[in-house]
Write a protein that holds these residues in place. Structure first.
Motif, PDB file in Angstrom:
ATOM      1  N   UNK A 316       0.812  -1.209   0.000  1.00 44.45           N
ATOM      2  CA  UNK A 316       0.000   0.000   0.000  1.00 44.45           C
ATOM      3  C   UNK A 316       0.852   1.269   0.000  1.00 44.45           C
ATOM      4  N   UNK A 317       1.848   1.361   0.865  1.00 42.94           N
ATOM      5  CA  UNK A 317       2.669   2.571   0.948  1.00 42.94           C
ATOM      6  C   UNK A 317       3.555   2.742  -0.285  1.00 42.94           C
ATOM      7  N   UNK A 318       3.845   1.670  -0.986  1.00 42.32           N
ATOM      8  CA  UNK A 318       4.720   1.768  -2.152  1.00 42.32           C
ATOM      9  C   UNK A 318       3.997   2.275  -3.396  1.00 42.32           C
ATOM     10  N   UNK A 319       2.756   1.863  -3.572  1.00 42.06           N
ATOM     11  CA  UNK A 319       2.070   2.148  -4.839  1.00 42.06           C
ATOM     12  C   UNK A 319       0.854   3.056  -4.695  1.00 42.06           C
ATOM     13  N   UNK A 320       0.435   3.352  -3.453  1.00 45.15           N
ATOM     14  CA  UNK A 320      -0.795   4.125  -3.268  1.00 45.15           C
ATOM     15  C   UNK A 320      -0.542   5.610  -3.088  1.00 45.15           C
ATOM     16  N   UNK A 322       0.503   9.543  -4.307  1.00 44.86           N
ATOM     17  CA  UNK A 322       0.083  10.404  -5.411  1.00 44.86           C
ATOM     18  C   UNK A 322      -1.397  10.262  -5.744  1.00 44.86           C
ATOM     19  N   UNK A 323      -2.215   9.923  -4.755  1.00 45.26           N
ATOM     20  CA  UNK A 323      -3.659   9.854  -4.990  1.00 45.26           C
ATOM     21  C   UNK A 323      -4.072   8.770  -5.955  1.00 45.26           C
ATOM     22  N   UNK A 324      -3.714   7.530  -5.671  1.00 47.77           N
ATOM     23  CA  UNK A 324      -3.956   6.417  -6.595  1.00 47.77           C
ATOM     24  C   UNK A 324      -5.443   6.097  -6.712  1.00 47.77           C
ATOM     25  N   UNK A 325      -5.833   5.706  -7.919  1.00 49.79           N
ATOM     26  CA  UNK A 325      -7.178   5.183  -8.179  1.00 49.79           C
ATOM     27  C   UNK A 325      -7.077   3.658  -8.211  1.00 49.79           C
ATOM     28  N   UNK A 326      -7.926   2.989  -7.464  1.00 49.88           N
ATOM     29  CA  UNK A 326      -7.855   1.538  -7.321  1.00 49.88           C
ATOM     30  C   UNK A 326      -9.035   0.897  -8.039  1.00 49.88           C
ATOM     31  N   UNK A 327      -8.736  -0.070  -8.905  1.00 52.14           N
ATOM     32  CA  UNK A 327      -9.760  -0.907  -9.534  1.00 52.14           C
ATOM     33  C   UNK A 327      -9.725  -2.272  -8.865  1.00 52.14           C
ATOM     34  N   UNK A 328     -10.810  -2.644  -8.245  1.00 51.24           N
ATOM     35  CA  UNK A 328     -10.937  -3.952  -7.609  1.00 51.24           C
ATOM     36  C   UNK A 328     -11.853  -4.800  -8.471  1.00 51.24           C
ATOM     37  N   UNK A 329     -11.296  -5.833  -9.109  1.00 49.40           N
ATOM     38  CA  UNK A 329     -12.068  -6.679 -10.023  1.00 49.40           C
ATOM     39  C   UNK A 329     -12.295  -8.024  -9.347  1.00 49.40           C
ATOM     40  N   UNK A 330     -13.490  -8.234  -8.824  1.00 43.24           N
ATOM     41  CA  UNK A 330     -13.826  -9.483  -8.139  1.00 43.24           C
ATOM     42  C   UNK A 330     -15.335  -9.610  -8.032  1.00 43.24           C
ATOM     43  N   UNK A 331     -15.810 -10.847  -7.865  1.00 40.67           N
ATOM     44  CA  UNK A 331     -17.241 -11.064  -7.664  1.00 40.67           C
ATOM     45  C   UNK A 331     -17.627 -10.976  -6.195  1.00 40.67           C
ATOM     46  N   UNK A 332     -16.632 -10.856  -5.305  1.00 39.70           N
ATOM     47  CA  UNK A 332     -16.919 -10.684  -3.886  1.00 39.70           C
ATOM     48  C   UNK A 332     -17.375 -11.936  -3.165  1.00 39.70           C
ATOM     49  N   UNK A 333     -17.243 -13.094  -3.806  1.00 39.21           N
ATOM     50  CA  UNK A 333     -17.684 -14.348  -3.183  1.00 39.21           C
ATOM     51  C   UNK A 333     -16.536 -14.903  -2.347  1.00 39.21           C
ATOM     52  N   UNK A 334     -16.511 -14.505  -1.093  1.00 41.13           N
ATOM     53  CA  UNK A 334     -15.437 -14.878  -0.180  1.00 41.13           C
ATOM     54  C   UNK A 334     -16.028 -15.627   1.003  1.00 41.13           C
ATOM     55  N   UNK A 335     -15.326 -16.674   1.434  1.00 38.77           N
ATOM     56  CA  UNK A 335     -15.796 -17.485   2.552  1.00 38.77           C
ATOM     57  C   UNK A 335     -15.061 -17.178   3.847  1.00 38.77           C
ATOM     58  N   UNK A 336     -14.243 -16.127   3.822  1.00 41.71           N
ATOM     59  CA  UNK A 336     -13.485 -15.764   5.009  1.00 41.71           C
ATOM     60  C   UNK A 336     -14.335 -15.027   6.025  1.00 41.71           C
ATOM     61  N   UNK A 337     -13.670 -14.496   7.042  1.00 48.24           N
ATOM     62  CA  UNK A 337     -14.346 -13.776   8.104  1.00 48.24           C
ATOM     63  C   UNK A 337     -14.826 -12.425   7.594  1.00 48.24           C
ATOM     64  N   UNK A 338     -16.123 -12.122   7.658  1.00 50.98           N
ATOM     65  CA  UNK A 338     -16.631 -10.853   7.114  1.00 50.98           C
ATOM     66  C   UNK A 338     -16.042  -9.627   7.801  1.00 50.98           C
ATOM     67  N   UNK A 339     -15.866  -9.688   9.116  1.00 47.67           N
ATOM     68  CA  UNK A 339     -15.336  -8.522   9.831  1.00 47.67           C
ATOM     69  C   UNK A 339     -13.911  -8.207   9.399  1.00 47.67           C
ATOM     70  N   UNK A 340     -13.083  -9.235   9.207  1.00 47.51           N
ATOM     71  CA  UNK A 340     -11.708  -9.017   8.759  1.00 47.51           C
ATOM     72  C   UNK A 340     -11.690  -8.447   7.341  1.00 47.51           C
ATOM     73  N   UNK A 347      -9.459  -0.030   5.159  1.00 46.01           N
ATOM     74  CA  UNK A 347      -8.080   0.474   5.082  1.00 46.01           C
ATOM     75  C   UNK A 347      -7.689   0.769   3.637  1.00 46.01           C
ATOM     76  N   UNK A 348      -8.083  -0.104   2.712  1.00 49.51           N
ATOM     77  CA  UNK A 348      -7.792   0.130   1.299  1.00 49.51           C
ATOM     78  C   UNK A 348      -8.485   1.389   0.804  1.00 49.51           C
ATOM     79  N   UNK A 349      -9.723   1.589   1.233  1.00 46.55           N
ATOM     80  CA  UNK A 349     -10.486   2.767   0.814  1.00 46.55           C
ATOM     81  C   UNK A 349      -9.847   4.044   1.321  1.00 46.55           C
ATOM     82  N   UNK A 350      -9.394   4.054   2.558  1.00 44.82           N
ATOM     83  CA  UNK A 350      -8.776   5.245   3.135  1.00 44.82           C
ATOM     84  C   UNK A 350      -7.437   5.575   2.479  1.00 44.82           C
TER      85      UNK A 350
END
Length: 418
Positions: A316-320, A322-340, A347-350
């Motif tokens: 994050x600190x290396x590439x974010x 100069x006001x980086x624009x982030x493209x997140x390409x995913x269907x969001x189907x994750x089986x992990x912990x929702x809170x994490x 954090x990514x949004x901030x």
């Protein structure tokens, strides 16, 4: 891999000839197979034997497949060519709608249409004698309002494209830009029309004139171009979409004057992989081949939360900056912990100037944010848009510089609160 079924060996087998024809079908389906590989495959089968179907499959797989994205196509062509005539009839019914009574009520899976086209190359596509269908209801379709082939291709789902359609889509994407407007900067540059006084230049000019202040130097804000950071999900449900979007990102990263300071690309499935240096190669095929070799988790599982944690911690600190624009390409189907997952998304949004989520599931009109991963991620994005077709990427290019664009986020957030 395709379901293993018994192989019927003919009385007069022509195995070498069949392997040659099988290799031709793979080549037509998009696999880079030359004469040397065909000879190696024949020799490998001769050495390994033809008694066990598993051994035969993996022997040919070892000879013809050297990229993760070729596994699905190989499995489908193998199934069609060697073991399932009924399935071939089903695919023929998809390619030749005049064949009735065979087609099943389902869409082709990934790689099936490409495999069928490769095997059906050169097959006569004449309609059967209408006299054989007497008594059946004849359907007439009014095609007067049919869009042109190019317009149809722009709205066609990447997952349902044939080999020829994918090639044409890549040619269209190679002509598409992703322009961005500069970000306001505190630094300035000399300009006689500027509204800010350049104190340093003014005083230095006065010192050269013996301390006499004659002219007041002015400056304007210096334009600063942001970075583009793409995070592409390459799990099993997303591999085809991410593969074509990465082709588009290669075009963006190699287009001069597009406005981006630098394009950073990462793939994730079960782990995070940085493929930025591969996209810098001028040849798109070589770039994506190198990226496929680097990312070993193509068409695997999905651990979005863990991969975002790795990105936030290591990159994050290396590439974010100069006001980086982030493209997140995913269907969001994750089986992990929702809170994490929600914590890492926040954090990514901030850290980003804008966070845009491309989700191919938005192609469905009935899409609703019901999956736990989608519910956890949606509040932490600036814009939520579809990413399943050329038209959706064209819409992205039109709104990426609009800070007030939210896509479908507002509507879906209302559905969540209802």
């Amino acid at each position: 891999m395709a379901e293993q079924l018994p192989i019927d060996i003919p009385d007069d087998p022509k195995l070498a000839q069949n392997i040659t024809h099988f290799a031709r079908a793979l080549r037509k389906a998009g696999l880079p197979i030359g004469t040397g590989r065909v000879v190696d495959a024949i020799r490998a089968v001769q050495a390994a034997g033809f008694t066990e179907k598993q051994d035969f499959y993996w022997t040919l797989h070892a000879c013809f497949v050297n990229r993760p994205d070729h596994r699905t196509v190989f499995a489908q062509v193998f199934r069609l060519y060697w073991r399932d005539p009924r399935y071939l009839e089903h695919m023929m019914s998809m390619m030749l709608p005049a064949i009735r009574g065979v087609q099943e009520d389902r869409k082709a899976e990934a790689g099936e249409k490409r495999a069928a086209e490769a095997l059906l190359d050169g097959v006569e596509r004449d309609h059967p004698d209408s006299s054989e269908d007497e008594g059946e209801t004849e359907l007439e379709i009014d095609a007067s309002q049919t869009a042109s082939s190019e317009e149809r291709l722009r709205s066609l789902d990447f997952e349902q494209m044939s080999t020829a359609e994918i090639a044409q889509a890549k040619r269209l994407l190679a002509q598409l830009n992703l322009p961005v407007k500069p970000i306001a900067s505190r630094r300035g540059q000399a300009s006689h029309l500027g509204h800010r006084i350049d104190r340093g230049r003014t005083l230095r000019a006065a010192m050269r004139q013996g301390g006499e202040l004659r002219d007041i130097a002015r400056m304007k804000p210096k334009p600063r171009w942001p970075n583009l950071v793409a995070l592409c999900d390459i799990s099993g449900s997303m591999s085809q979409y991410s593969r074509i979007i990465l082709h588009f990102l290669h075009t963006v990263s190699n287009t001069k004057g597009a406005g981006w300071a630098k394009v950073h690309a990462f793939t994730f499935g079960t782990r995070l992989t940085n493929i930025t240096r591969h996209l810098q190669q001028r040849d798109v095929d070589a770039a994506l081949a190198a990226a496929g070799s680097e990312a070993q988790d193509w068409e695997g599982g999905t651990r979005i939360g863990d991969c975002l944690h790795a990105f936030n911690r290591d990159w994050s600190r290396r590439v974010m900056g100069q006001g980086a624009v982030v493209l997140l390409i995913t269907d969001g189907l994750d089986r992990g912990e929702p809170d994490a997952l929600a914590k890492e998304m926040e954090r990514l949004h901030l850290s980003s100037h804008r966070l845009i989520w491309l989700n191919p599931l938005l192609r469905w009109d009935e899409f609703a944010p019901k999956a736990r991963g989608i519910v956890s991620m949606l509040p932490h994005v600036d814009s939520f848009r579809a990413g399943h077709s050329i038209a959706s990427l064209e819409n992205l290019a039109a709104v990426i510089s609009k800070p007030d664009d939210v896509g479908e986020k507002a509507r879906l957030m209302s559905a969540l609160s209802a």
